[in-house]
Design a protein around this motif. Sequence first.
Motif, mmCIF file in Angstrom:
data_model
loop_
_atom_site.group_PDB
_atom_site.id
_atom_site.type_symbol
_atom_site.label_atom_id
_atom_site.label_comp_id
_atom_site.label_asym_id
_atom_site.label_seq_id
_atom_site.Cartn_x
_atom_site.Cartn_y
_atom_site.Cartn_z
ATOM 1 N N SER A 95 0.831 -1.210 0.000
ATOM 2 C CA SER A 95 0.000 0.000 0.000
ATOM 3 C C SER A 95 0.865 1.260 0.000
ATOM 4 O O SER A 95 0.607 2.204 -0.748
ATOM 5 C CB SER A 95 -0.922 -0.006 1.222
ATOM 6 N N ALA A 96 1.917 1.256 0.842
ATOM 7 C CA ALA A 96 2.803 2.424 0.906
ATOM 8 C C ALA A 96 3.564 2.612 -0.406
ATOM 9 O O ALA A 96 3.736 3.734 -0.884
ATOM 10 C CB ALA A 96 3.779 2.273 2.070
ATOM 11 N N GLY A 97 4.018 1.518 -1.012
ATOM 12 C CA GLY A 97 4.743 1.613 -2.271
ATOM 13 C C GLY A 97 3.880 2.139 -3.398
ATOM 14 O O GLY A 97 4.322 2.974 -4.201
ATOM 15 N N LEU A 98 2.644 1.637 -3.481
ATOM 16 C CA LEU A 98 1.731 2.135 -4.516
ATOM 17 C C LEU A 98 1.409 3.605 -4.299
ATOM 18 O O LEU A 98 1.347 4.391 -5.255
ATOM 19 C CB LEU A 98 0.447 1.305 -4.501
ATOM 20 N N PHE A 99 1.207 3.982 -3.039
ATOM 21 C CA PHE A 99 0.888 5.379 -2.738
ATOM 22 C C PHE A 99 2.036 6.297 -3.161
ATOM 23 O O PHE A 99 1.826 7.338 -3.791
ATOM 24 C CB PHE A 99 0.620 5.540 -1.246
ATOM 25 N N ALA A 100 3.264 5.904 -2.807
ATOM 26 C CA ALA A 100 4.419 6.729 -3.154
ATOM 27 C C ALA A 100 4.614 6.819 -4.659
ATOM 28 O O ALA A 100 4.950 7.880 -5.191
ATOM 29 C CB ALA A 100 5.671 6.163 -2.486
ATOM 30 N N ALA A 101 4.417 5.696 -5.354
ATOM 31 C CA ALA A 101 4.594 5.697 -6.810
ATOM 32 C C ALA A 101 3.558 6.577 -7.492
ATOM 33 O O ALA A 101 3.849 7.243 -8.491
ATOM 34 C CB ALA A 101 4.509 4.266 -7.339
ATOM 35 N N TYR A 102 2.339 6.592 -6.971
ATOM 36 C CA TYR A 102 1.279 7.406 -7.559
ATOM 37 C C TYR A 102 1.416 8.870 -7.185
ATOM 38 O O TYR A 102 1.177 9.764 -8.009
ATOM 39 C CB TYR A 102 -0.082 6.895 -7.067
ATOM 40 N N LYS A 103 1.790 9.109 -5.934
ATOM 41 C CA LYS A 103 1.778 10.468 -5.431
ATOM 42 C C LYS A 103 2.842 11.317 -6.094
ATOM 43 O O LYS A 103 2.573 12.423 -6.564
ATOM 44 C CB LYS A 103 1.998 10.446 -3.916
ATOM 45 N N GLY A 105 6.412 13.572 -6.338
ATOM 46 C CA GLY A 105 6.725 14.837 -5.696
ATOM 47 C C GLY A 105 7.164 14.695 -4.255
ATOM 48 O O GLY A 105 7.872 13.756 -3.874
ATOM 49 N N LEU A 106 6.722 15.631 -3.402
ATOM 50 C CA LEU A 106 7.138 15.671 -2.004
ATOM 51 C C LEU A 106 6.625 14.468 -1.227
ATOM 52 O O LEU A 106 7.341 13.897 -0.394
ATOM 53 C CB LEU A 106 6.643 16.967 -1.352
ATOM 54 N N GLY A 107 5.374 14.057 -1.490
ATOM 55 C CA GLY A 107 4.831 12.892 -0.793
ATOM 56 C C GLY A 107 5.624 11.636 -1.089
ATOM 57 O O GLY A 107 5.872 10.808 -0.199
ATOM 58 N N ASP A 108 6.031 11.487 -2.332
ATOM 59 C CA ASP A 108 6.874 10.365 -2.748
ATOM 60 C C ASP A 108 8.176 10.371 -1.957
ATOM 61 O O ASP A 108 8.585 9.369 -1.372
ATOM 62 C CB ASP A 108 7.129 10.498 -4.247
ATOM 63 N N GLN A 109 8.858 11.500 -1.908
ATOM 64 C CA GLN A 109 10.153 11.593 -1.247
ATOM 65 C C GLN A 109 10.051 11.348 0.255
ATOM 66 O O GLN A 109 10.866 10.629 0.845
ATOM 67 C CB GLN A 109 10.769 12.973 -1.510
ATOM 68 N N ILE A 110 9.056 11.927 0.893
ATOM 69 C CA ILE A 110 8.906 11.751 2.344
ATOM 70 C C ILE A 110 8.639 10.294 2.677
ATOM 71 O O ILE A 110 9.258 9.713 3.581
ATOM 72 C CB ILE A 110 7.765 12.652 2.868
ATOM 73 N N VAL A 115 10.841 5.047 4.728
ATOM 74 C CA VAL A 115 11.046 3.620 4.475
ATOM 75 C C VAL A 115 12.537 3.284 4.461
ATOM 76 O O VAL A 115 12.971 2.303 5.065
ATOM 77 C CB VAL A 115 10.382 3.218 3.142
ATOM 78 N N ASP A 116 13.341 4.095 3.799
ATOM 79 C CA ASP A 116 14.785 3.844 3.735
ATOM 80 C C ASP A 116 15.416 3.927 5.126
ATOM 81 O O ASP A 116 16.326 3.153 5.451
ATOM 82 C CB ASP A 116 15.459 4.848 2.800
ATOM 83 N N GLY A 117 14.948 4.872 5.943
ATOM 84 C CA GLY A 117 15.496 5.001 7.287
ATOM 85 C C GLY A 117 15.218 3.784 8.144
ATOM 86 O O GLY A 117 16.097 3.285 8.861
ATOM 87 N N VAL A 118 13.986 3.262 8.056
ATOM 88 C CA VAL A 118 13.637 2.064 8.823
ATOM 89 C C VAL A 118 14.401 0.857 8.299
ATOM 90 O O VAL A 118 14.915 0.034 9.070
ATOM 91 C CB VAL A 118 12.119 1.809 8.760
ATOM 92 N N ALA A 119 14.524 0.752 6.974
ATOM 93 C CA ALA A 119 15.178 -0.408 6.370
ATOM 94 C C ALA A 119 16.683 -0.401 6.575
ATOM 95 O O ALA A 119 17.338 -1.433 6.391
ATOM 96 C CB ALA A 119 14.860 -0.471 4.873
ATOM 97 N N SER A 120 17.258 0.728 6.959
ATOM 98 C CA SER A 120 18.708 0.801 7.133
ATOM 99 C C SER A 120 19.192 0.057 8.369
ATOM 100 O O SER A 120 20.379 -0.249 8.484
ATOM 101 C CB SER A 120 19.151 2.268 7.219
#
Length: 250
Positions: A95-103, A105-110, A115-120
Amino acid sequence: MSRLARLARTADWTGWLGAAIVVVMIGAALLAPLVAPYDPVAISIEHRLSAPGAAHWLGTDQAGRDVLSRIIHGARASLAVGIGAVIIGALLGVSAGLFAAYKGGLGDQITMRIVDGVASIPLLVWAIAIVGVLGVGPVTIGSLQFPNEVKIVTLVGCLFSPVFARVTYAVARRIVGADYVKARYLQGASHWRIALGEVLPNCLSPIIVQATLLVAIGIVIEASISFVGLGVQPPQPSWGTMLSDARNAL
Protein backbone atom coordinates in the motif's frame (compact mmCIF):
# COMPACT_ATOMS: atom_id res chain seq x y z
CA MET A 1 23.58 -34.94 -23.03
CA SER A 2 25.28 -31.55 -22.71
CA ARG A 3 26.55 -30.23 -19.38
CA LEU A 4 23.94 -27.46 -19.41
CA ALA A 5 21.13 -29.97 -19.83
CA ARG A 6 22.48 -32.10 -16.98
CA LEU A 7 22.66 -29.06 -14.72
CA ALA A 8 19.08 -28.16 -15.63
CA ARG A 9 17.87 -31.66 -14.79
CA THR A 10 19.77 -31.59 -11.49
CA ALA A 11 18.27 -28.20 -10.65
CA ASP A 12 14.77 -29.52 -11.39
CA TRP A 13 15.36 -32.56 -9.18
CA THR A 14 16.76 -30.58 -6.26
CA GLY A 15 13.98 -28.01 -6.61
CA TRP A 16 11.28 -30.66 -6.36
CA LEU A 17 13.08 -32.26 -3.42
CA GLY A 18 13.21 -28.93 -1.61
CA ALA A 19 9.53 -28.31 -2.31
CA ALA A 20 8.65 -31.76 -0.97
CA ILE A 21 10.57 -31.12 2.25
CA VAL A 22 8.79 -27.79 2.74
CA VAL A 23 5.38 -29.38 2.12
CA VAL A 24 6.13 -32.16 4.62
CA MET A 25 7.22 -29.62 7.25
CA ILE A 26 4.14 -27.47 6.76
CA GLY A 27 1.87 -30.53 6.83
CA ALA A 28 3.50 -31.80 10.02
CA ALA A 29 3.12 -28.37 11.65
CA LEU A 30 -0.56 -28.07 10.70
CA LEU A 31 -1.31 -31.62 11.87
CA ALA A 32 0.98 -31.46 14.90
CA PRO A 33 -1.58 -32.81 17.43
CA LEU A 34 -2.12 -35.84 15.19
CA VAL A 35 1.46 -36.38 14.03
CA ALA A 36 3.47 -35.72 17.20
CA PRO A 37 3.92 -38.96 19.19
CA TYR A 38 3.85 -37.25 22.62
CA ASP A 39 2.52 -34.19 24.39
CA PRO A 40 5.23 -31.55 23.79
CA VAL A 41 4.93 -30.10 27.31
CA ALA A 42 4.55 -33.36 29.24
CA ILE A 43 7.43 -33.71 31.74
CA SER A 44 8.92 -37.11 32.54
CA ILE A 45 11.91 -36.70 34.86
CA GLU A 46 12.69 -40.42 34.87
CA HIS A 47 13.30 -40.24 31.11
CA ARG A 48 15.29 -36.98 31.05
CA LEU A 49 18.13 -36.71 28.53
CA SER A 50 17.34 -40.12 27.03
CA ALA A 51 19.27 -41.08 23.92
CA PRO A 52 17.42 -41.49 20.60
CA GLY A 53 15.67 -44.83 20.42
CA ALA A 54 12.48 -46.63 19.50
CA ALA A 55 10.43 -44.85 22.19
CA HIS A 56 11.85 -41.37 21.49
CA TRP A 57 13.25 -41.08 17.97
CA LEU A 58 15.24 -37.91 18.75
CA GLY A 59 15.61 -38.50 22.49
CA THR A 60 14.34 -36.29 25.30
CA ASP A 61 15.44 -32.98 26.79
CA GLN A 62 16.49 -32.10 30.33
CA ALA A 63 12.86 -32.22 31.49
CA GLY A 64 12.11 -35.57 29.84
CA ARG A 65 10.03 -34.03 27.04
CA ASP A 66 10.09 -35.71 23.65
CA VAL A 67 12.33 -33.68 21.33
CA LEU A 68 10.61 -34.76 18.10
CA SER A 69 7.20 -33.73 19.41
CA ARG A 70 8.57 -30.36 20.49
CA ILE A 71 10.18 -29.79 17.09
CA ILE A 72 6.89 -30.55 15.32
CA HIS A 73 4.85 -28.30 17.61
CA GLY A 74 7.57 -25.63 17.57
CA ALA A 75 7.26 -25.44 13.80
CA ARG A 76 3.75 -24.07 14.24
CA ALA A 77 5.01 -20.99 16.08
CA SER A 78 7.81 -20.40 13.61
CA LEU A 79 5.60 -20.80 10.53
CA ALA A 80 2.85 -18.68 12.07
CA VAL A 81 5.28 -15.84 12.65
CA GLY A 82 6.89 -16.20 9.21
CA ILE A 83 3.67 -16.42 7.19
CA GLY A 84 1.62 -14.03 9.35
CA ALA A 85 4.34 -11.39 9.34
CA VAL A 86 4.68 -11.60 5.54
CA ILE A 87 0.93 -11.09 5.11
CA ILE A 88 0.92 -8.04 7.40
CA GLY A 89 4.10 -6.66 5.84
CA ALA A 90 2.75 -7.11 2.32
CA LEU A 91 -0.51 -5.32 3.12
CA LEU A 92 1.28 -2.35 4.68
CA GLY A 93 4.29 -2.21 2.39
CA VAL A 94 2.52 -2.70 -0.93
CA SER A 95 0.00 0.00 0.00
CA ALA A 96 2.80 2.42 0.91
CA GLY A 97 4.74 1.61 -2.27
CA LEU A 98 1.73 2.13 -4.52
CA PHE A 99 0.89 5.38 -2.74
CA ALA A 100 4.42 6.73 -3.15
CA ALA A 101 4.59 5.70 -6.81
CA TYR A 102 1.28 7.41 -7.56
CA LYS A 103 1.78 10.47 -5.43
CA GLY A 104 5.16 11.56 -6.72
CA GLY A 105 6.72 14.84 -5.70
CA LEU A 106 7.14 15.67 -2.00
CA GLY A 107 4.83 12.89 -0.79
CA ASP A 108 6.87 10.37 -2.75
CA GLN A 109 10.15 11.59 -1.25
CA ILE A 110 8.91 11.75 2.34
CA THR A 111 7.36 8.28 2.22
CA MET A 112 10.38 6.57 0.69
CA ARG A 113 12.92 8.38 2.92
CA ILE A 114 11.04 7.11 5.98
CA VAL A 115 11.05 3.62 4.47
CA ASP A 116 14.78 3.84 3.74
CA GLY A 117 15.50 5.00 7.29
CA VAL A 118 13.64 2.06 8.82
CA ALA A 119 15.18 -0.41 6.37
CA SER A 120 18.71 0.80 7.13
CA ILE A 121 18.64 -0.94 10.53
CA PRO A 122 18.79 -4.78 10.47
CA LEU A 123 15.44 -6.49 11.08
CA LEU A 124 16.74 -8.64 13.92
CA VAL A 125 18.09 -5.58 15.78
CA TRP A 126 14.71 -3.87 15.44
CA ALA A 127 12.87 -6.97 16.64
CA ILE A 128 15.01 -7.55 19.73
CA ALA A 129 15.00 -3.85 20.66
CA ILE A 130 11.24 -3.33 20.33
CA VAL A 131 10.24 -6.62 21.99
CA GLY A 132 12.72 -5.86 24.78
CA VAL A 133 11.06 -2.50 25.37
CA LEU A 134 7.48 -3.81 25.15
CA GLY A 135 8.20 -6.89 27.27
CA VAL A 136 7.07 -10.46 26.84
CA GLY A 137 3.65 -10.26 28.44
CA PRO A 138 0.30 -10.01 26.66
CA VAL A 139 -0.82 -6.69 25.20
CA THR A 140 -4.13 -5.21 26.35
CA ILE A 141 -6.00 -2.82 24.07
CA GLY A 142 -9.25 -1.73 25.63
CA SER A 143 -11.16 -4.85 26.60
CA LEU A 144 -9.11 -7.08 24.27
CA GLN A 145 -5.99 -8.94 25.35
CA PHE A 146 -3.55 -10.27 22.78
CA PRO A 147 -0.92 -12.91 23.63
CA ASN A 148 2.78 -12.35 23.11
CA GLU A 149 2.75 -14.37 19.86
CA VAL A 150 0.29 -11.96 18.23
CA LYS A 151 2.50 -9.06 19.25
CA ILE A 152 5.52 -10.73 17.65
CA VAL A 153 3.68 -11.42 14.38
CA THR A 154 2.46 -7.82 14.20
CA LEU A 155 5.89 -6.43 15.05
CA VAL A 156 7.77 -8.52 12.49
CA GLY A 157 5.11 -7.74 9.89
CA CYS A 158 5.61 -4.01 10.43
CA LEU A 159 9.38 -4.51 10.10
CA PHE A 160 8.84 -6.34 6.79
CA SER A 161 6.69 -3.56 5.34
CA PRO A 162 9.63 -1.31 4.22
CA VAL A 163 11.02 -4.19 2.14
CA PHE A 164 7.71 -4.65 0.34
CA ALA A 165 7.32 -0.90 -0.03
CA ARG A 166 10.69 -0.50 -1.75
CA VAL A 167 10.07 -3.40 -4.12
CA THR A 168 6.56 -2.22 -4.99
CA TYR A 169 7.68 1.37 -5.46
CA ALA A 170 10.55 0.43 -7.78
CA VAL A 171 8.26 -1.57 -10.07
CA ALA A 172 5.14 0.60 -9.82
CA ARG A 173 7.06 3.78 -10.57
CA ARG A 174 7.94 2.44 -14.03
CA ILE A 175 4.46 1.08 -14.70
CA VAL A 176 2.70 4.34 -13.79
CA GLY A 177 4.46 6.05 -16.67
CA ALA A 178 3.65 3.32 -19.22
CA ASP A 179 1.53 4.14 -22.25
CA TYR A 180 -1.25 1.67 -21.45
CA VAL A 181 -1.67 3.21 -17.98
CA LYS A 182 -1.92 6.67 -19.53
CA ALA A 183 -4.50 5.27 -21.93
CA ARG A 184 -6.57 4.08 -19.00
CA TYR A 185 -6.47 7.61 -17.60
CA LEU A 186 -7.78 8.96 -20.90
CA GLN A 187 -10.58 6.39 -20.81
CA GLY A 188 -11.73 7.89 -17.50
CA ALA A 189 -10.69 5.07 -15.18
CA SER A 190 -10.34 6.05 -11.53
CA HIS A 191 -7.02 6.04 -9.70
CA TRP A 192 -8.12 3.08 -7.56
CA ARG A 193 -9.13 1.03 -10.59
CA ILE A 194 -5.84 1.72 -12.36
CA ALA A 195 -3.78 1.02 -9.24
CA LEU A 196 -5.51 -2.27 -8.43
CA GLY A 197 -6.32 -3.42 -11.94
CA GLU A 198 -3.28 -2.34 -13.95
CA VAL A 199 -0.34 -1.46 -11.70
CA LEU A 200 -0.60 -3.97 -8.84
CA PRO A 201 -0.94 -7.13 -11.01
CA ASN A 202 2.29 -6.20 -12.78
CA CYS A 203 4.06 -5.85 -9.43
CA LEU A 204 3.06 -9.27 -8.12
CA SER A 205 6.00 -11.30 -9.45
CA PRO A 206 8.75 -9.50 -7.48
CA ILE A 207 6.43 -9.19 -4.48
CA ILE A 208 5.86 -12.96 -4.40
CA VAL A 209 9.59 -13.64 -4.71
CA GLN A 210 10.31 -11.24 -1.86
CA ALA A 211 7.55 -12.82 0.24
CA THR A 212 9.04 -16.30 -0.04
CA LEU A 213 12.42 -14.98 1.12
CA LEU A 214 10.90 -13.07 4.03
CA VAL A 215 9.04 -16.14 5.33
CA ALA A 216 12.41 -17.77 5.97
CA ILE A 217 13.76 -14.57 7.53
CA GLY A 218 10.69 -14.36 9.76
CA ILE A 219 11.32 -17.89 11.02
CA VAL A 220 14.92 -16.95 11.85
CA ILE A 221 13.78 -13.79 13.66
CA GLU A 222 11.22 -15.71 15.72
CA ALA A 223 13.80 -18.33 16.68
CA SER A 224 16.33 -15.63 17.55
CA ILE A 225 14.10 -13.61 19.85
CA SER A 226 12.79 -16.81 21.45
CA PHE A 227 16.39 -17.91 21.99
CA VAL A 228 17.06 -14.81 24.10
CA GLY A 229 13.79 -15.23 26.01
CA LEU A 230 11.73 -12.52 24.31
CA GLY A 231 9.61 -14.68 22.02
CA VAL A 232 7.40 -17.70 22.65
CA GLN A 233 7.38 -18.31 26.39
CA PRO A 234 7.79 -21.69 28.12
CA PRO A 235 6.34 -24.23 28.37
CA GLN A 236 5.13 -23.72 24.78
CA PRO A 237 7.70 -25.18 22.36
CA SER A 238 9.64 -23.05 19.94
CA TRP A 239 12.77 -23.78 17.97
CA GLY A 240 14.53 -20.83 19.60
CA THR A 241 13.61 -21.81 23.16
CA MET A 242 14.61 -25.41 22.46
CA LEU A 243 18.08 -24.26 21.39
CA SER A 244 18.33 -22.06 24.47
CA ASP A 245 17.28 -24.91 26.77
CA ALA A 246 19.77 -27.27 25.13
CA ARG A 247 22.55 -24.72 25.56
CA ASN A 248 21.74 -24.31 29.24
CA ALA A 249 21.72 -28.10 29.71
CA LEU A 250 25.29 -28.50 28.45
